[in-house]
Design a protein around this motif. Structure first.
Motif, PDB file in Angstrom:
ATOM      1  N   ALA A   3      -8.614   7.453  -0.948  1.00  0.00           N
ATOM      2  CA  ALA A   3      -7.461   6.649  -1.332  1.00  0.00           C
ATOM      3  C   ALA A   3      -6.956   5.790  -0.171  1.00  0.00           C
ATOM      4  N   GLU A   4      -7.041   6.299   1.058  1.00  0.00           N
ATOM      5  CA  GLU A   4      -6.543   5.540   2.198  1.00  0.00           C
ATOM      6  C   GLU A   4      -7.323   4.246   2.398  1.00  0.00           C
ATOM      7  N   CYS A   5      -8.640   4.315   2.222  1.00  0.00           N
ATOM      8  CA  CYS A   5      -9.472   3.121   2.368  1.00  0.00           C
ATOM      9  C   CYS A   5      -9.164   2.119   1.251  1.00  0.00           C
ATOM     10  N   GLU A   6      -9.027   2.613   0.028  1.00  0.00           N
ATOM     11  CA  GLU A   6      -8.691   1.748  -1.091  1.00  0.00           C
ATOM     12  C   GLU A   6      -7.349   1.070  -0.867  1.00  0.00           C
ATOM     13  N   GLY A   7      -6.348   1.836  -0.414  1.00  0.00           N
ATOM     14  CA  GLY A   7      -5.015   1.289  -0.212  1.00  0.00           C
ATOM     15  C   GLY A   7      -4.980   0.198   0.845  1.00  0.00           C
ATOM     16  N   GLY A   8      -5.740   0.400   1.933  1.00  0.00           N
ATOM     17  CA  GLY A   8      -5.763  -0.605   2.994  1.00  0.00           C
ATOM     18  C   GLY A   8      -6.327  -1.930   2.522  1.00  0.00           C
ATOM     19  N   HIS A   9      -7.441  -1.881   1.788  1.00  0.00           N
ATOM     20  CA  HIS A   9      -8.053  -3.118   1.303  1.00  0.00           C
ATOM     21  C   HIS A   9      -7.227  -3.749   0.186  1.00  0.00           C
ATOM     22  N   LEU A  10      -6.567  -2.932  -0.611  1.00  0.00           N
ATOM     23  CA  LEU A  10      -5.707  -3.473  -1.673  1.00  0.00           C
ATOM     24  C   LEU A  10      -4.548  -4.255  -1.065  1.00  0.00           C
ATOM     25  N   LEU A  11      -3.951  -3.734  -0.019  1.00  0.00           N
ATOM     26  CA  LEU A  11      -2.886  -4.455   0.677  1.00  0.00           C
ATOM     27  C   LEU A  11      -3.414  -5.753   1.287  1.00  0.00           C
ATOM     28  N   ASP A  12      -4.631  -5.713   1.835  1.00  0.00           N
ATOM     29  CA  ASP A  12      -5.227  -6.933   2.384  1.00  0.00           C
ATOM     30  C   ASP A  12      -5.400  -7.993   1.293  1.00  0.00           C
ATOM     31  N   CYS A  13      -5.799  -7.557   0.102  1.00  0.00           N
ATOM     32  CA  CYS A  13      -5.985  -8.475  -1.024  1.00  0.00           C
ATOM     33  C   CYS A  13      -4.656  -9.116  -1.419  1.00  0.00           C
ATOM     34  N   LEU A  14      -3.607  -8.313  -1.525  1.00  0.00           N
ATOM     35  CA  LEU A  14      -2.290  -8.841  -1.904  1.00  0.00           C
ATOM     36  C   LEU A  14      -1.738  -9.763  -0.816  1.00  0.00           C
ATOM     37  N   ARG A  15      -1.975  -9.416   0.458  1.00  0.00           N
ATOM     38  CA  ARG A  15      -1.531 -10.294   1.549  1.00  0.00           C
ATOM     39  C   ARG A  15      -2.262 -11.634   1.496  1.00  0.00           C
ATOM     40  N   PHE A  16      -3.544 -11.585   1.175  1.00  0.00           N
ATOM     41  CA  PHE A  16      -4.338 -12.815   1.078  1.00  0.00           C
ATOM     42  C   PHE A  16      -3.718 -13.769   0.064  1.00  0.00           C
ATOM     43  N   GLU A  59      -7.095  -3.091 -16.000  1.00  0.00           N
ATOM     44  CA  GLU A  59      -6.501  -1.757 -15.944  1.00  0.00           C
ATOM     45  C   GLU A  59      -6.810  -1.062 -14.625  1.00  0.00           C
ATOM     46  N   ALA A  60      -8.045  -1.196 -14.143  1.00  0.00           N
ATOM     47  CA  ALA A  60      -8.418  -0.559 -12.879  1.00  0.00           C
ATOM     48  C   ALA A  60      -7.596  -1.118 -11.722  1.00  0.00           C
ATOM     49  N   PHE A  61      -7.355  -2.426 -11.734  1.00  0.00           N
ATOM     50  CA  PHE A  61      -6.569  -3.052 -10.671  1.00  0.00           C
ATOM     51  C   PHE A  61      -5.115  -2.594 -10.738  1.00  0.00           C
ATOM     52  N   ARG A  62      -4.552  -2.529 -11.936  1.00  0.00           N
ATOM     53  CA  ARG A  62      -3.161  -2.107 -12.084  1.00  0.00           C
ATOM     54  C   ARG A  62      -2.991  -0.631 -11.715  1.00  0.00           C
ATOM     55  N   GLU A  63      -3.976   0.183 -12.075  1.00  0.00           N
ATOM     56  CA  GLU A  63      -3.906   1.596 -11.700  1.00  0.00           C
ATOM     57  C   GLU A  63      -3.954   1.762 -10.184  1.00  0.00           C
ATOM     58  N   ALA A  64      -4.762   0.943  -9.515  1.00  0.00           N
ATOM     59  CA  ALA A  64      -4.804   0.997  -8.049  1.00  0.00           C
ATOM     60  C   ALA A  64      -3.459   0.589  -7.456  1.00  0.00           C
ATOM     61  N   ILE A  65      -2.824  -0.428  -8.054  1.00  0.00           N
ATOM     62  CA  ILE A  65      -1.473  -0.821  -7.612  1.00  0.00           C
ATOM     63  C   ILE A  65      -0.526   0.367  -7.736  1.00  0.00           C
ATOM     64  N   GLY A  66      -0.609   1.079  -8.868  1.00  0.00           N
ATOM     65  CA  GLY A  66       0.262   2.231  -9.075  1.00  0.00           C
ATOM     66  C   GLY A  66       0.024   3.348  -8.082  1.00  0.00           C
ATOM     67  N   ARG A  67      -1.254   3.586  -7.735  1.00  0.00           N
ATOM     68  CA  ARG A  67      -1.556   4.663  -6.771  1.00  0.00           C
ATOM     69  C   ARG A  67      -0.962   4.385  -5.397  1.00  0.00           C
ATOM     70  N   HIS A  68      -0.809   3.118  -5.050  1.00  0.00           N
ATOM     71  CA  HIS A  68      -0.345   2.766  -3.703  1.00  0.00           C
ATOM     72  C   HIS A  68       0.986   2.021  -3.752  1.00  0.00           C
ATOM     73  N   LEU A  69       1.752   2.280  -4.796  1.00  0.00           N
ATOM     74  CA  LEU A  69       3.001   1.561  -4.975  1.00  0.00           C
ATOM     75  C   LEU A  69       3.979   1.808  -3.826  1.00  0.00           C
ATOM     76  N   HIS A  70       3.987   3.032  -3.287  1.00  0.00           N
ATOM     77  CA  HIS A  70       4.914   3.344  -2.197  1.00  0.00           C
ATOM     78  C   HIS A  70       4.596   2.510  -0.953  1.00  0.00           C
ATOM     79  N   GLU A  71       3.310   2.267  -0.665  1.00  0.00           N
ATOM     80  CA  GLU A  71       2.939   1.436   0.479  1.00  0.00           C
ATOM     81  C   GLU A  71       3.240  -0.029   0.213  1.00  0.00           C
ATOM     82  N   ILE A  72       2.971  -0.478  -1.022  1.00  0.00           N
ATOM     83  CA  ILE A  72       3.153  -1.887  -1.362  1.00  0.00           C
ATOM     84  C   ILE A  72       4.630  -2.281  -1.322  1.00  0.00           C
ATOM     85  N   THR A  73       5.492  -1.418  -1.854  1.00  0.00           N
ATOM     86  CA  THR A  73       6.912  -1.748  -1.897  1.00  0.00           C
ATOM     87  C   THR A  73       7.544  -1.776  -0.508  1.00  0.00           C
ATOM     88  N   HIS A  74       6.897  -1.120   0.465  1.00  0.00           N
ATOM     89  CA  HIS A  74       7.411  -1.142   1.835  1.00  0.00           C
ATOM     90  C   HIS A  74       6.769  -2.236   2.678  1.00  0.00           C
TER      91      HIS A  74
END
Length: 311
Positions: free
Chosen positions: A189-202, A247-262
């Protein structure tokens, strides 16, 4: 990997890289060619997996029913026993022989009267999201995003290069395209969360720039007013291939919502990807909903054949 090499448009670059690596590691042995890979082989031999939207289960059923390629399938009557062995084949039994014939005869066309209300006719900012996931872990395995932006403008009567009257933009415009991809090195999950944040920052940083005065063309006198007009009038369309990827993308957002909101540098991305109700009703959204699934649009608007393999 072979799908990547066999897909037209990517294959010329991909096969060259493979041949160079092959020649450096396996000297004296013939290097692979494009015809060695599955997509080209399926095209040349009219294999069943060249027919779009057939699931693996449907393909296995046709293979066990001794259906020898698309040329054989096109001759099967709709009452053939093989179609009764799978629910999907039974539903598509009236269409599959015709579709197989269209692929074999290379009858590509657009449906003349088909329309789709799911995808907008025009958007200033077009965001394409592609994600793959592992069904066992539920985690994303790779993620890619492409953005295509043309700054909004008013239009006026003008003259084209050939001298004919046409509509031309009344203010200078910018045209920016950018793509980025991320591969999850580890199924955690940590690896997924890091790249997901990179995608949203992009995406967020791209939106920040193209709607700022800094992005205004040199010939624009009032760059602040130009940027303000872009922010107020830009329309967006977000595209996934199908509902599964959405759905897979939204579920990933949900898994890392605490990191994204901060994270303070992803606000623009979240605002456009998941617009609030009051924003959906505004002119800034190209369609409601702002997210569309290309699989549905292609199915409605494009007549066979197509080289999309939905497996």
């Amino acid at each position: 990997f072979c799908d990547y090499l066999g897909y037209p448009g990517w294959s010329k670059r991909g096969i060259t890289e493979v041949q160079k690596k092959w020649n450096s590691l396996r000297k004296g042995k013939p290097a692979p060619t494009l015809s060695d890979y599955c997509h080209e082989e399926a095209r040349q031999n009219n294999r069943l997996n060249h027919l779009p939207n057939l699931t693996r289960g449907m393909l296995r059923t046709l293979d066990r029913g001794n259906v020898k390629g698309l040329s054989d399938l096109r001759q099967r009557p709709t009452t053939d026993a093989v179609f009764d062995r799978h629910n999907g084949l039974r539903i598509e039994s009236h269409r599959l022989p015709r579709k197989a014939g269209a692929v074999v005869d290379v009858q590509a066309s657009e449906h003349p009267a088909a329309i789709s209300g799911e995808m907008s006719r025009y958007a200033d900012l077009l965001v394409t999201v592609v994600c793959f996931f592992d069904a066992a872990t539920g985690l994303l395995t790779s993620l890619a995003m492409g953005v295509d932006y043309k700054s909004p403008t008013e239009w006026k009567d003008g003259v084209a290069d050939d001298g004919k009257p046409t509509r031309v933009p009344s203010t200078p415009r910018i045209d920016r395209k950018q793509q980025m991809a991320w591969v999850m090195e580890e199924a955690i999950a940590e690896c997924e969360g890091g790249h997901l944040l990179d995608c949203l920052r992009f995406l967020s940083q791209f939106i920040d720039f193209v709607m700022s005065a800094q992005a205004a063309p040199d010939e624009v006198a009032d760059k602040a007013a130009w940027a303000r007009y872009c922010r107020d009038h830009a329309r967006i369309q977000v595209m996934f291939w199908d509902a599964r990827q959405d759905e897979a993308f939204r579920e990933a957002i949900g898994r890392h919502l605490h990191e994204i909101t901060h994270s303070r540098d992803v606000a623009n991305a979240l605002l456009w990807l998941f617009p609030p109700k009051e924003m959906e009703r505004s002119d800034s959204i190209a369609t409601t909903p702002a997210v569309c699934h290309l699989h549905n649009v292609v199915t409605r608007l494009v007549a066979l054949p197509t080289i999309i393999n939905d497996d």
